[in-house]
Design an enzyme around this catalytic site. Structure first.
Site, mmCIF file in Angstrom:
data_model
loop_
_atom_site.group_PDB
_atom_site.id
_atom_site.type_symbol
_atom_site.label_atom_id
_atom_site.label_comp_id
_atom_site.label_asym_id
_atom_site.label_seq_id
_atom_site.Cartn_x
_atom_site.Cartn_y
_atom_site.Cartn_z
ATOM 1 N N SER A 201 -8.175 5.678 1.099
ATOM 2 C CA SER A 201 -7.900 4.415 1.779
ATOM 3 C C SER A 201 -6.471 4.450 2.299
ATOM 4 O O SER A 201 -5.624 5.187 1.782
ATOM 5 C CB SER A 201 -8.069 3.300 0.761
ATOM 6 N N SER A 202 -6.199 3.613 3.289
ATOM 7 C CA SER A 202 -4.844 3.583 3.844
ATOM 8 C C SER A 202 -3.815 3.054 2.850
ATOM 9 O O SER A 202 -2.617 3.249 3.032
ATOM 10 C CB SER A 202 -4.814 2.743 5.122
ATOM 11 N N CYS A 203 -4.266 2.410 1.770
ATOM 12 C CA CYS A 203 -3.280 1.858 0.826
ATOM 13 C C CYS A 203 -2.663 2.914 -0.072
ATOM 14 O O CYS A 203 -1.808 2.605 -0.892
ATOM 15 C CB CYS A 203 -3.866 0.706 0.029
ATOM 16 N N TYR B 223 -5.367 0.743 -7.403
ATOM 17 C CA TYR B 223 -6.376 1.435 -6.589
ATOM 18 C C TYR B 223 -5.744 2.657 -5.913
ATOM 19 O O TYR B 223 -6.327 3.746 -5.883
ATOM 20 C CB TYR B 223 -6.881 0.436 -5.546
ATOM 21 N N LYS C 290 -6.758 6.670 -6.072
ATOM 22 C CA LYS C 290 -7.180 7.415 -4.887
ATOM 23 C C LYS C 290 -6.268 8.616 -4.630
ATOM 24 O O LYS C 290 -6.728 9.673 -4.185
ATOM 25 C CB LYS C 290 -7.202 6.480 -3.667
ATOM 26 N N HIS D 167 -12.143 -8.592 1.486
ATOM 27 C CA HIS D 167 -11.025 -8.334 2.388
ATOM 28 C C HIS D 167 -10.966 -9.440 3.437
ATOM 29 O O HIS D 167 -11.840 -10.289 3.530
ATOM 30 C CB HIS D 167 -11.173 -6.966 3.045
ATOM 31 N N ASP E 255 1.143 -11.908 1.194
ATOM 32 C CA ASP E 255 0.956 -11.243 2.484
ATOM 33 C C ASP E 255 0.541 -9.784 2.300
ATOM 34 O O ASP E 255 -0.070 -9.182 3.169
ATOM 35 C CB ASP E 255 2.278 -11.248 3.285
HETATM 36 P P1 GDP Z 1 -4.867 -5.655 2.205
HETATM 37 O O1 GDP Z 1 -5.072 -5.078 3.580
HETATM 38 O O2 GDP Z 1 -4.937 -4.652 1.112
HETATM 39 O O3 GDP Z 1 -3.605 -6.475 2.142
HETATM 40 O O4 GDP Z 1 -6.105 -6.619 1.865
HETATM 41 P P2 GDP Z 1 -6.802 -7.913 2.519
HETATM 42 O O5 GDP Z 1 -7.751 -7.506 3.606
HETATM 43 O O6 GDP Z 1 -7.417 -8.660 1.374
HETATM 44 O O7 GDP Z 1 -5.633 -8.827 3.126
HETATM 45 C C1 GDP Z 1 -5.011 -8.535 4.334
HETATM 46 C C2 GDP Z 1 -4.142 -9.680 4.770
HETATM 47 O O8 GDP Z 1 -4.946 -10.794 5.180
HETATM 48 C C3 GDP Z 1 -3.187 -10.223 3.685
HETATM 49 O O9 GDP Z 1 -1.961 -10.569 4.321
HETATM 50 C C4 GDP Z 1 -3.910 -11.492 3.244
HETATM 51 O O10 GDP Z 1 -3.028 -12.450 2.670
HETATM 52 C C5 GDP Z 1 -4.470 -11.993 4.578
HETATM 53 N N1 GDP Z 1 -5.551 -12.967 4.475
HETATM 54 C C6 GDP Z 1 -5.617 -14.133 5.173
HETATM 55 N N2 GDP Z 1 -6.690 -14.840 4.818
HETATM 56 C C7 GDP Z 1 -7.355 -14.111 3.892
HETATM 57 C C8 GDP Z 1 -8.555 -14.331 3.155
HETATM 58 O O11 GDP Z 1 -9.230 -15.355 3.270
HETATM 59 N N3 GDP Z 1 -8.936 -13.341 2.303
HETATM 60 C C9 GDP Z 1 -8.212 -12.181 2.152
HETATM 61 N N4 GDP Z 1 -8.657 -11.221 1.313
HETATM 62 N N5 GDP Z 1 -7.053 -11.955 2.817
HETATM 63 C C10 GDP Z 1 -6.633 -12.907 3.669
#
Ligand code: GDP
Length: 312
Positions: A111-113, A140, A144, A183, A273
């Protein structure tokens, strides 16, 4: 493995019930492969003995290791043991058993993380292990990274033709739509759909809306992975991204357009964020000749059509 070899192969897609595994299984079948699927009732992937016994009986030609404990920012942040332990066990068990059974090709998915929080953008493969990880998903990520290293160790010590691919943020049919653990893309698709059904004036978006993310449809990923199985045999892991990044606010606006509902965006700054920007440098993959990427809007549209048909 040649194109012909792949078509005639028996390939175990570990994690076929997940979004990625499901897409890979469909794509391999279209290629003419015999896909082997095994649910948790057949083999428990965190149980080393069960994996050893089942693989020794099954003896696939190749394995796509798409099985993983996955989740969004909140799930990762609050269930660190699940994300670290389960992922370490799944990958160690499968990779070790694959060696014991002399499996010819193995493709491990990360994963990119895995990359440092402050990696240069777009993120090149060689920025791995050059700085601290993003704290919300380090559990995670550590698992990975260990998987990538285990694949590389088998290449180095035993000459295995095994590879690792690092997909960017994915979406598509079979995604997780649970608002606590999903996500951002599936979460916002569901939130906008439900707001439309209820006639809500507002949709809550976590964080500031400013973080930048790159998205790839899982069927495009599956296409890239089949391409890599046919054309890639290097020690270094390889990034798989679309090259297109959007802010979370822009993503919410695109989803609003697809759903056809114009609610006010309310940003909830009690939620994290996460990493400010996560764009992969996929130039190595594109230089190999793969560039088969649908637009984000088209991808979200077909994903929305699918959930309208089958539910969230
Ligand atoms: P990340 O890419 O590992 O950070 O995982 P996410 O896809 O869960 O979150 C990506 C970004 O989207 C983060 O800045 C979250 O705070 C934002 N975000 C905004 N609204 C939502 C929501 O309803 N669910 C999730 N999971 N993330 C959200």
């Amino acid at each position: 493995m040649t194109v012909q070899g792949l078509a005639a192969s028996r390939i175990w897609v570990a994690g076929h019930r997940g979004m990625v595994g499901g897409a890979v299984a469909r794509r391999l079948e279209a290629e003419g492969c015999k896909v082997i699927r095994a649910g948790r009732d057949v083999v428990d992937l965190v149980n080393q003995r069960a994996v050893n016994v089942w693989l020794a009986e099954t003896r696939p030609d190749a394995i796509v290791l798409a099985a993983a404990k996955v989740g969004g920012i909140q799930a990762n942040d609050t269930r660190p043991v699940d994300f670290l332990y389960e992922n370490l066990m799944i990958e160690a068990n499968i990779i070790h058993a694959a060696h014991e059974c002399d499996v010819e090709r193995l493709l491990f998915l990360g994963s990119s993380c895995i990359y440092p929080k402050m990696a240069p953008q777009p993120i090149p493969e060689d920025s791995l292990l050059t700085g601290p990880l993003e704290s919300t998903n380090e559990w995670y990520a550590i698992a990975k990274i260990a998987g990538i290293k285990l694949v590389q160790a088998h290449r180095k010590q035993y000459g295995r033709k095994w590879i690792s691919a690092m997909p960017t943020n994915l979406y598509g049919p079979g995604d997780n739509y649970d608002l606590q653990s999903s996500h951002v893309l599936p979460a916002l698709l569901r939130k906008f759909h439900e707001a439309k059904v209820r006639g809500d004036k507002e949709v809550v978006v976590w964080g500031s809306g400013k973080p930048l993310r790159e998205f790839l449809h899982c069927d495009d990923l599956a296409d890239a992975l089949v391409f890599l199985l046919q054309n890639y045999d290097d020690y270094e892991h390889i990034n798989v991204g679309s090259g297109v990044e959007v802010s979370i606010r822009e993503l919410a606006e695109t989803i609003a357009e697809v759903v056809g509902y114009d609610a006010e965006l309310v940003f909830d700054d009690s939620k994290p964020d996460g990493t400010p920007r996560k764009l992969m440098d996929s130039s190595r993959l594109h230089a190999l000749g793969w560039n088969n990427i649908r637009s984000l809007k088209d991808g979200i549209r077909s994903t929305y059509e699918e959930v309208l048909k089958n539910g969230f």
